[in-house]
Design an enzyme around this catalytic site. Structure first.
Site, PDB file in Angstrom:
ATOM      1  N   SER A  73     -27.878 110.071   2.532  1.00  9.07           N
ATOM      2  CA  SER A  73     -28.472 110.546   3.731  1.00  9.07           C
ATOM      3  C   SER A  73     -29.790 109.352   4.139  1.00  9.07           C
ATOM      4  O   SER A  73     -30.221 109.895   5.040  1.00  9.07           O
ATOM      5  CB  SER A  73     -28.522 111.951   3.694  1.00  9.07           C
ATOM      6  N   LYS A  76     -30.806 107.651   6.851  1.00 11.95           N
ATOM      7  CA  LYS A  76     -30.948 108.256   7.735  1.00 11.95           C
ATOM      8  C   LYS A  76     -32.465 108.475   8.244  1.00 11.95           C
ATOM      9  O   LYS A  76     -32.521 108.116   9.540  1.00 11.95           O
ATOM     10  CB  LYS A  76     -29.919 109.702   8.109  1.00 11.95           C
ATOM     11  N   TYR A 200     -21.889 103.814   9.513  1.00  7.91           N
ATOM     12  CA  TYR A 200     -23.032 104.204   8.908  1.00  7.91           C
ATOM     13  C   TYR A 200     -22.258 104.355   7.589  1.00  7.91           C
ATOM     14  O   TYR A 200     -23.463 104.786   6.695  1.00  7.91           O
ATOM     15  CB  TYR A 200     -22.625 105.803   9.599  1.00  7.91           C
ATOM     16  N   TYR A 252     -31.094 119.117   4.445  1.00  4.87           N
ATOM     17  CA  TYR A 252     -30.014 119.907   5.131  1.00  4.87           C
ATOM     18  C   TYR A 252     -30.255 121.560   4.818  1.00  4.87           C
ATOM     19  O   TYR A 252     -31.438 121.954   5.179  1.00  4.87           O
ATOM     20  CB  TYR A 252     -28.235 119.730   4.270  1.00  4.87           C
ATOM     21  N   VAL A 270     -26.749 112.448  -0.749  1.00  2.00           N
ATOM     22  CA  VAL A 270     -25.711 112.784  -1.797  1.00  2.00           C
ATOM     23  C   VAL A 270     -25.420 111.978  -3.225  1.00  2.00           C
ATOM     24  O   VAL A 270     -24.767 112.426  -4.402  1.00  2.00           O
ATOM     25  CB  VAL A 270     -24.509 113.327  -1.972  1.00  2.00           C
TER      26      VAL A 270
HETATM   27  N1  GLU Z   1     -22.284 109.696   3.329  1.00  2.00           N
HETATM   28  C1  GLU Z   1     -22.761 110.738   2.798  1.00  2.00           C
HETATM   29  C2  GLU Z   1     -21.829 111.049   4.042  1.00  2.00           C
HETATM   30  O1  GLU Z   1     -21.594 111.411   5.229  1.00  2.00           O
HETATM   31  C3  GLU Z   1     -23.608 110.931   3.486  1.00  2.00           C
HETATM   32  C4  GLU Z   1     -23.957 113.113   2.769  1.00  2.00           C
HETATM   33  C5  GLU Z   1     -25.464 113.018   2.138  1.00  2.00           C
HETATM   34  O2  GLU Z   1     -25.923 112.076   1.326  1.00  2.00           O
HETATM   35  O3  GLU Z   1     -25.937 113.929   2.693  1.00  2.00           O
HETATM   36  O4  GLU Z   1     -20.385 112.634   3.990  1.00  2.00           O
END
Ligand code: GLU
Length: 321
Positions: A73, A76, A200, A252, A270
């Site tokens: 993430s 992002k 993604y 989060y 994650v």
């Molecule tokens: N590729 C993970 C997902 O889409 C990323 C999650 C993350 O790092 O928050 O679930």
């Protein structure tokens, strides 16, 4: 009153980083690895790295700062950067700016807000951002996908992709597919869901080390801009806005707790990495693959809390200056 400069003395930083790494290696609780992919589940959680890149151009590191991990993430932040560069404020017609209070992969809020995700740092929001970027073109020769942007931020050094992680995530990505489809149902998703998901998943599986992420994050430091240079001012404003979102939404549903403990804008993934920004001062990356209950690196968060305290770097005010 102008703000006095924060301490970036490389000798002090090296001492602090070494002490944090040595101390954390003695921890009894390393958290749990991500269950996202079998390869990630099997990782040795007893690993820690930290890299700090300061505004004076110094790099300080300790522990496994050269070990590559999937950025997940953290990607992002880079996709939001591209979307803001390309579409400006229009981004916010399709994605919100509010903390979600839900896990990164939660779908519940999406129905309540008719396909408009709460923010760009949870999966539903990142997927809508990826929908904007998919097939987007630009006429200023800028980048249009995260991997190219990251390579450019590293002055041409090529980052890798962990195909095994990408493939195992791709196969079990049912929740992400459901989120994208729900946004599509409400008219907030233009392209083919599987095509966008593939972008993604690829960007999440980019592999980078702490040193590389701290270097790539230099642009988030906010540079003082010449008041007559409108492009530079706009870049600086954009970076401030990204930092605001990292602070309020970057961890989060643990973002409030993180702001309270660490006091810095940051984005976790994650894979166990966290990219943190000390405005005008430093770009920092920590990595420890064991996660807490929110999906944030347990010891990475602790390391940043200690670093912020020892260097007096909290954005919420200084105890010494
Ligand atoms: N590729 C993970 C997902 O889409 C990323 C999650 C993350 O790092 O928050 O679930």
């Amino acid at each position: 009153m102008s703000e006095p400069k924060r301490n970036t003395d490389p000798a002090k930083l090296a001492k602090v980083a070494d002490a944090i790494a040595a101390d954390l290696m003695q921890s009894d609780n390393w958290g749990k690895p991500s269950s996202l992919a079998p390869k990630m589940q099997d990782i040795d959680t007893h690993q820690f790295g930290i890299a700090i890149h300061t505004s004076d151009g110094n790099t300080v590191s300790a522990g496994k700062a050269d070990e590559a991990f999937t950025i997940q993430s953290i990607s992002k932040v880079f996709s939001l950067t591209l979307a803001l560069e390309m579409f400006g404020e229009k981004v916010w017609d399709r994605v919100g700016k509010e903390p979600s209070g839900d896990p990164y992969n939660s779908i519940v809020d999406l129905e309540r807000h008719e396909g408009i995700p709460r923010n760009p740092f949870i999966n539903p929001g990142a997927l809508v951002i990826n929908d904007m970027l998919h097939k987007a073109t630009r006429n200023d020769d800028g980048k249009t996908n995260v991997r190219d942007l990251v390579n450019a931020l590293l002055d041409g050094e090529e980052v890798g992709i962990d195909d095994e992680v990408a493939q195992s995530e791709g196969g079990s990505n049912f929740a992400n597919r459901a989120m994208a489809n729900l946004s599509k149902h409400f008219g907030n998703f233009e392209h083919d869901v599987d095509d966008v998901l593939s972008d993604y998943v690829q960007q999440c599986a980019i592999t980078m080390s702490c040193k590389q992420l701290a270097r790539a994050g230099r642009y988030l430091m906010v540079e003082r801009a010449d008041p007559d240079d409108e492009d530079a001012l706009e870049r600086a404003r954009r970076v401030r806005r990204i930092n605001a979102l990292m602070l309020t939404c970057g961890q989060y549903d643990g973002s409030g707790e993180f702001a309270y403990r660490v006091g810095l804008p940051a984005k976790s993934g994650v894979g166990g990495g966290i990219l943190a920004v000390v405005p005008n001062t430093a770009s920092v990356c920590v990595w420890a693959p064991g996660l807490d209950d929110y999906g944030n690196s347990l010891l990475g968060t602790e390391a940043l809390a200690r670093l912020s305290e020892k260097m007096d770097w909290s954005v919420f005010g200084s105890l010494s200056r």
